[in-house]
Design an enzyme around this catalytic site. Structure first.
Site: not given
Ligand SMILES: [Zn+2]
Length: 266
Positions: A2-3
């Site tokens: 996840p960014e």
């Protein structure tokens, strides 16, 4: 992993569900996940109330009633969700935070790279992070100042969390495509025009992805987003470039795959 847009989406959901709740119980199923915490999560966290939730880089930050902060980094495969305490047990939950209203906030992480920190103040854990790319104070001129004088390949620089917070593999590839820059270009060879285009491209892809609740990838680790349908290059090896039709190429930089259009990006 996840960014920024995926963590932002999770944070917005937590803001609706856990603010005001007191954490009454903490269960750690996988102790290495909390070992580097400055304060003891098991003894210092119970009794504290969650006053605010926000994001910094790829971290979820819970501000607590005593002034301390609880930080969660999802790393490769982490997910945080809230459910009833009697919801079915989940074998991948590594840390459970019991809430006073009877629900639980669960940190699920099949690959166990995620981390939980309880700190007297956020800078103890977040002090190394560079600016937030979507912060209104982070202007194009500030980006130019930051990138001027930097040397080395542009893609690893964009993913360096001390250079910019929150950008990872997906959004670096997509921003470099929008700015028409190859991932292996060296930062010192970029023209001012390219640097300005890159700043705008980073903002554009992050804002668009947040609008679409982030990107859901085939690994299923993060769900509910739809920015994957807007990918121009990421994970599209061999498929036509949306601008020129050339097949998208994949190369390795470090251990990570990078995707780019050999025609549009120079
Ligand atoms: Zn192209």
């Amino acid at each position: 992993m996840p960014e920024l847009p995926e963590v932002e989406t999770i944070v917005r959901s937590l803001q609706k569900t856990v603010i005001g709740q007191r954490i009454v119980r903490v269960v750690v199923e996988w102790p290495p996940m909390v070992q580097r915490s400055p304060l003891n999560v098991l003894t210092e966290l119970p009794g504290q109330r969650i006053q605010e939730v926000h994001r910094r880089g790829k971290y979820i930050v819970f501000s607590l009633s005593t002034g301390a902060v609880l930080l969660i980094h999802l790393k490769m495969s982490g997910r945080v969700y809230v459910c009833a305490a009697d919801a079915p047990p989940d074998p991948y939950v590594r840390v459970t935070f019991g809430l006073e209203d009877g629900r639980e906030m669960r940190f699920r992480d099949p690959r166990k790279f995620g981390r939980v920190y309880l700190a007297p103040d956020a800078s103890r854990v977040l002090g190394h992070l560079g600016p937030e790319p979507l912060d209104e104070h982070f202007t194009e001129e500030m980006f130019l100042v930051r990138i001027n004088g930097r040397r080395g390949m542009i893609k690893p620089l964009l993913m360096d969390q001390s250079f910019l917070a929150g950008v990872g593999n997906i959004y670096a590839d997509e921003a470099l495509f929008q700015a028409r820059i190859r991932p292996r270009r060296r930062a010192e060879t970029l023209s001012e025009e390219e640097k300005r285009a890159l700043y705008r491209a980073i903002q554009r892809v992050l804002i668009r992805s947040i609008e679409l609740n982030g990107a859901t990838l085939a690994d299923g680790m993060y769900q509910g987003g739809s920015f994957q349908n807007d990918f121009c290059v990421y994970s599209r090896e061999g498929q036509p470039c949306p601008t020129c039709g050339s097949p998208i190429e994949r190369i390795k930089i470090g251990q990570r795959s990078s995707y780019f259009c050999p025609t549009c990006q120079t």
